[in-house]
Design a protein around this motif. Sequence first.
Motif, PDB file in Angstrom:
ATOM      1  N   LEU A 189     -29.497 -52.142 -23.881  1.00 42.23           N
ATOM      2  CA  LEU A 189     -29.726 -52.260 -22.435  1.00 42.23           C
ATOM      3  C   LEU A 189     -28.641 -51.530 -21.654  1.00 42.23           C
ATOM      4  CD1 LEU A 189     -30.782 -56.014 -22.286  1.00 42.23           C
ATOM      5  CD2 LEU A 189     -32.269 -54.000 -22.141  1.00 42.23           C
ATOM      6  N   LEU A 190     -27.409 -51.581 -22.139  1.00 45.20           N
ATOM      7  CA  LEU A 190     -26.317 -50.859 -21.485  1.00 45.20           C
ATOM      8  C   LEU A 190     -26.567 -49.356 -21.526  1.00 45.20           C
ATOM      9  CD1 LEU A 190     -23.521 -50.993 -20.142  1.00 45.20           C
ATOM     10  CD2 LEU A 190     -22.521 -50.949 -22.438  1.00 45.20           C
ATOM     11  N   ASP A 191     -27.047 -48.871 -22.651  1.00 43.72           N
ATOM     12  CA  ASP A 191     -27.342 -47.445 -22.759  1.00 43.72           C
ATOM     13  C   ASP A 191     -28.463 -47.057 -21.805  1.00 43.72           C
ATOM     14  OD1 ASP A 191     -26.822 -44.905 -24.173  1.00 43.72           O
ATOM     15  OD2 ASP A 191     -28.880 -45.142 -24.873  1.00 43.72           O
ATOM     16  N   ARG A 192     -29.467 -47.912 -21.664  1.00 41.26           N
ATOM     17  CA  ARG A 192     -30.560 -47.643 -20.714  1.00 41.26           C
ATOM     18  C   ARG A 192     -30.009 -47.538 -19.284  1.00 41.26           C
ATOM     19  NH1 ARG A 192     -35.819 -49.599 -21.814  1.00 41.26           N
ATOM     20  NH2 ARG A 192     -36.235 -49.608 -24.036  1.00 41.26           N
ATOM     21  N   ALA A 193     -29.127 -48.456 -18.944  1.00 40.19           N
ATOM     22  CA  ALA A 193     -28.567 -48.441 -17.590  1.00 40.19           C
ATOM     23  C   ALA A 193     -27.747 -47.182 -17.341  1.00 40.19           C
ATOM     24  CB  ALA A 193     -27.712 -49.684 -17.376  1.00 40.19           C
ATOM     25  N   ARG A 194     -26.966 -46.759 -18.314  1.00 39.82           N
ATOM     26  CA  ARG A 194     -26.135 -45.554 -18.141  1.00 39.82           C
ATOM     27  C   ARG A 194     -26.985 -44.310 -17.936  1.00 39.82           C
ATOM     28  NH1 ARG A 194     -22.491 -47.561 -22.592  1.00 39.82           N
ATOM     29  NH2 ARG A 194     -23.903 -46.409 -23.956  1.00 39.82           N
ATOM     30  N   GLN A 195     -28.167 -44.276 -18.543  1.00 38.28           N
ATOM     31  CA  GLN A 195     -29.017 -43.095 -18.443  1.00 38.28           C
ATOM     32  C   GLN A 195     -30.004 -43.177 -17.277  1.00 38.28           C
ATOM     33  OE1 GLN A 195     -30.804 -41.865 -22.201  1.00 38.28           O
ATOM     34  NE2 GLN A 195     -29.271 -43.035 -23.324  1.00 38.28           N
ATOM     35  N   SER A 196     -30.077 -44.312 -16.618  1.00 41.12           N
ATOM     36  CA  SER A 196     -31.082 -44.506 -15.577  1.00 41.12           C
ATOM     37  C   SER A 196     -30.814 -43.616 -14.364  1.00 41.12           C
ATOM     38  CB  SER A 196     -31.096 -45.973 -15.141  1.00 41.12           C
ATOM     39  OG  SER A 196     -31.959 -46.160 -14.046  1.00 41.12           O
ATOM     40  N   THR A 197     -31.896 -43.146 -13.765  1.00 42.65           N
ATOM     41  CA  THR A 197     -31.799 -42.416 -12.501  1.00 42.65           C
ATOM     42  C   THR A 197     -32.017 -43.346 -11.308  1.00 42.65           C
ATOM     43  OG1 THR A 197     -34.152 -41.840 -12.617  1.00 42.65           O
ATOM     44  CG2 THR A 197     -32.577 -40.270 -13.563  1.00 42.65           C
ATOM     45  N   ASP A 198     -32.247 -44.638 -11.594  1.00 46.16           N
ATOM     46  CA  ASP A 198     -32.468 -45.628 -10.543  1.00 46.16           C
ATOM     47  C   ASP A 198     -31.544 -46.815 -10.793  1.00 46.16           C
ATOM     48  OD1 ASP A 198     -33.422 -47.121  -8.449  1.00 46.16           O
ATOM     49  OD2 ASP A 198     -35.378 -47.551  -9.344  1.00 46.16           O
ATOM     50  N   LEU A 199     -30.240 -46.537 -10.737  1.00 44.31           N
ATOM     51  CA  LEU A 199     -29.237 -47.556 -11.005  1.00 44.31           C
ATOM     52  C   LEU A 199     -28.646 -48.055  -9.689  1.00 44.31           C
ATOM     53  CD1 LEU A 199     -27.419 -49.069 -13.110  1.00 44.31           C
ATOM     54  CD2 LEU A 199     -25.807 -47.162 -12.865  1.00 44.31           C
ATOM     55  N   TYR A 200     -28.759 -49.353  -9.468  1.00 45.85           N
ATOM     56  CA  TYR A 200     -28.082 -49.979  -8.328  1.00 45.85           C
ATOM     57  C   TYR A 200     -26.788 -50.588  -8.834  1.00 45.85           C
ATOM     58  CZ  TYR A 200     -26.776 -53.512  -4.918  1.00 45.85           C
ATOM     59  OH  TYR A 200     -26.067 -54.274  -4.030  1.00 45.85           O
ATOM     60  N   PHE A 201     -25.700 -50.360  -8.111  1.00 48.38           N
ATOM     61  CA  PHE A 201     -24.393 -50.909  -8.517  1.00 48.38           C
ATOM     62  C   PHE A 201     -23.576 -51.178  -7.271  1.00 48.38           C
ATOM     63  CE2 PHE A 201     -20.050 -50.975  -9.906  1.00 48.38           C
ATOM     64  CZ  PHE A 201     -20.067 -51.422 -11.215  1.00 48.38           C
ATOM     65  N   ASP A 202     -22.965 -52.362  -7.224  1.00 50.82           N
ATOM     66  CA  ASP A 202     -22.114 -52.660  -6.080  1.00 50.82           C
ATOM     67  C   ASP A 202     -21.206 -53.845  -6.410  1.00 50.82           C
ATOM     68  OD1 ASP A 202     -20.992 -52.390  -3.558  1.00 50.82           O
ATOM     69  OD2 ASP A 202     -22.933 -52.342  -2.534  1.00 50.82           O
ATOM     70  N   ALA A 203     -20.199 -54.009  -5.589  1.00 52.43           N
ATOM     71  CA  ALA A 203     -19.330 -55.173  -5.686  1.00 52.43           C
ATOM     72  C   ALA A 203     -19.992 -56.354  -4.997  1.00 52.43           C
ATOM     73  CB  ALA A 203     -17.987 -54.878  -5.024  1.00 52.43           C
ATOM     74  N   VAL A 204     -19.791 -57.540  -5.538  1.00 47.44           N
ATOM     75  CA  VAL A 204     -20.233 -58.754  -4.856  1.00 47.44           C
ATOM     76  C   VAL A 204     -19.192 -59.058  -3.787  1.00 47.44           C
ATOM     77  CG1 VAL A 204     -20.808 -61.187  -5.119  1.00 47.44           C
ATOM     78  CG2 VAL A 204     -21.381 -59.553  -6.931  1.00 47.44           C
ATOM     79  N   THR A 205     -19.613 -59.065  -2.551  1.00 49.91           N
ATOM     80  CA  THR A 205     -18.703 -59.034  -1.412  1.00 49.91           C
ATOM     81  C   THR A 205     -19.112 -60.047  -0.360  1.00 49.91           C
ATOM     82  OG1 THR A 205     -18.382 -56.671  -1.794  1.00 49.91           O
ATOM     83  CG2 THR A 205     -17.697 -57.524   0.355  1.00 49.91           C
ATOM     84  N   ARG A 206     -18.126 -60.632   0.284  1.00 51.10           N
ATOM     85  CA  ARG A 206     -18.400 -61.498   1.424  1.00 51.10           C
ATOM     86  C   ARG A 206     -17.888 -60.831   2.694  1.00 51.10           C
ATOM     87  NH1 ARG A 206     -17.032 -67.955   2.442  1.00 51.10           N
ATOM     88  NH2 ARG A 206     -18.299 -68.114   4.336  1.00 51.10           N
ATOM     89  N   VAL A 207     -18.785 -60.694   3.663  1.00 49.83           N
ATOM     90  CA  VAL A 207     -18.428 -60.149   4.968  1.00 49.83           C
ATOM     91  C   VAL A 207     -18.169 -61.307   5.921  1.00 49.83           C
ATOM     92  CG1 VAL A 207     -19.265 -58.855   6.962  1.00 49.83           C
ATOM     93  CG2 VAL A 207     -19.700 -58.009   4.652  1.00 49.83           C
ATOM     94  N   GLN A 208     -17.007 -61.285   6.579  1.00 53.70           N
ATOM     95  CA  GLN A 208     -16.649 -62.328   7.537  1.00 53.70           C
ATOM     96  C   GLN A 208     -16.089 -61.690   8.799  1.00 53.70           C
ATOM     97  OE1 GLN A 208     -14.182 -64.651   4.598  1.00 53.70           O
ATOM     98  NE2 GLN A 208     -15.291 -66.370   5.499  1.00 53.70           N
ATOM     99  N   LEU A 209     -16.710 -62.024   9.929  1.00 52.42           N
ATOM    100  CA  LEU A 209     -16.310 -61.495  11.227  1.00 52.42           C
ATOM    101  C   LEU A 209     -16.091 -62.648  12.194  1.00 52.42           C
ATOM    102  CD1 LEU A 209     -19.029 -58.744  11.378  1.00 52.42           C
ATOM    103  CD2 LEU A 209     -16.603 -58.237  11.572  1.00 52.42           C
ATOM    104  N   PRO A 210     -15.099 -62.531  13.081  1.00 52.36           N
ATOM    105  CA  PRO A 210     -14.918 -63.595  14.081  1.00 52.36           C
ATOM    106  C   PRO A 210     -16.065 -63.661  15.073  1.00 52.36           C
ATOM    107  CG  PRO A 210     -13.442 -61.746  14.510  1.00 52.36           C
ATOM    108  CD  PRO A 210     -14.064 -61.500  13.174  1.00 52.36           C
ATOM    109  N   SER A 211     -16.745 -62.527  15.296  1.00 53.06           N
ATOM    110  CA  SER A 211     -17.903 -62.486  16.201  1.00 53.06           C
ATOM    111  C   SER A 211     -18.869 -61.445  15.692  1.00 53.06           C
ATOM    112  CB  SER A 211     -17.470 -62.137  17.629  1.00 53.06           C
ATOM    113  OG  SER A 211     -18.593 -61.964  18.476  1.00 53.06           O
TER     114      SER A 211
END
Length: 369
Positions: free
Chosen positions: A255-277
């Motif tokens: 599965l890792l090899d499939r992901a490395r070769q994919s042309t449709d790979l989504y990748f991002d950091a898990v992130t929390r956005v916090q704003l005072p307003s």
Amino acid sequence: MRTALISGAGVAGPTLAYWLARAGWRPTVVERAGGLRSSGNPVDVRGAALPVVERMGVVDALRAAATHTTGLRIVDSAGRPGRPLSMPTRRSPAGTAEIEVPRADLARILCGAARDDAEFVYDDTVTRLDQDPGGVDVTFAVGPARRFDLVVGADGLHSTVRRLTFGPERDVARHLGFYVATTPLGEPPEHPRHVLLHNTPGRLVAVHPVRGEAGVAFIFRHPAVTGFDHTDTDQHRRILTGAYAGERGWRVPELLDRARQSTDLYFDAVTRVQLPSWSVGRVVLLGDAAASVSLFGDGSSLAIAGARTLAAALAEGEPGPALRRYEAAHRRHTDARGRSAGLVATVLVPKSRPGIAVRNTLARLLPTG
């Protein structure tokens, strides 16, 4: 007729356009991409989002596009799946059960609902915002400059509207210690109604049935990468490869090899956005742009519910007080989801083998299905 520019044709943007049109506004939706995506990870429409999609008349379309997932199975290192576990199903007051649907299909259906009442502009983006008490002058990368009564940033975790109005992403986004990668596998799922989960300490590999096709997700604990670029696919492949180096259980190497070769790979950091307003003058944020807890936060459902809340507030009066009412009402929901993110992460991606064992023991208390 008041005009609104909505940046982003994902989930929040078209939902807001639909409801603003019914409140007497003339909405324009601008989208950086050249069109709607053809793939996407499954997301849930549930909770406060269900009454919204009911009133939009799109429940039948969502049901037709829905996955057929009924539960999950935990897979050991030898590839043996445990007993099928069902997850509790929640319903709206009208009786509509929550719906799991690929995100691209959700966006397509919501855009379709809004298309007759809103202008959609693709392959363009906002590059400059200049506002005064009466409106906002907007400069675009491609199209001519225009003036609007209101600008809404519904353009996701890496929002351009937020950057132009509130400052750099690094000032408002906090890395939660995880990265996620997903890609379609282009093959039928082995278990058409169950998500397969395989864990090693700090790592998860999941195979998810969509509609006749399987998708794979990698979720792993990792400190923030210096110089991380959410648009750099080569960098993403390197990070993913390093995170799962040495993993030999189940189908992980394949599965890792499939992901490395994919042309449709989504990748991002898990992130929390916090704003005072969430607003400055006549510019306001919506969905993940305002309060993302990506992956762990019911983002699509919150985006739909937030869009309805914002439109209802704007229907009642002037933008200034309306934006404050919207934020006061909707922030309660996003803050609650943010506080639960740590617990969800612990359940999905335990840090240690004892943690995995405890999670698996607790999972056996779930009903079979």
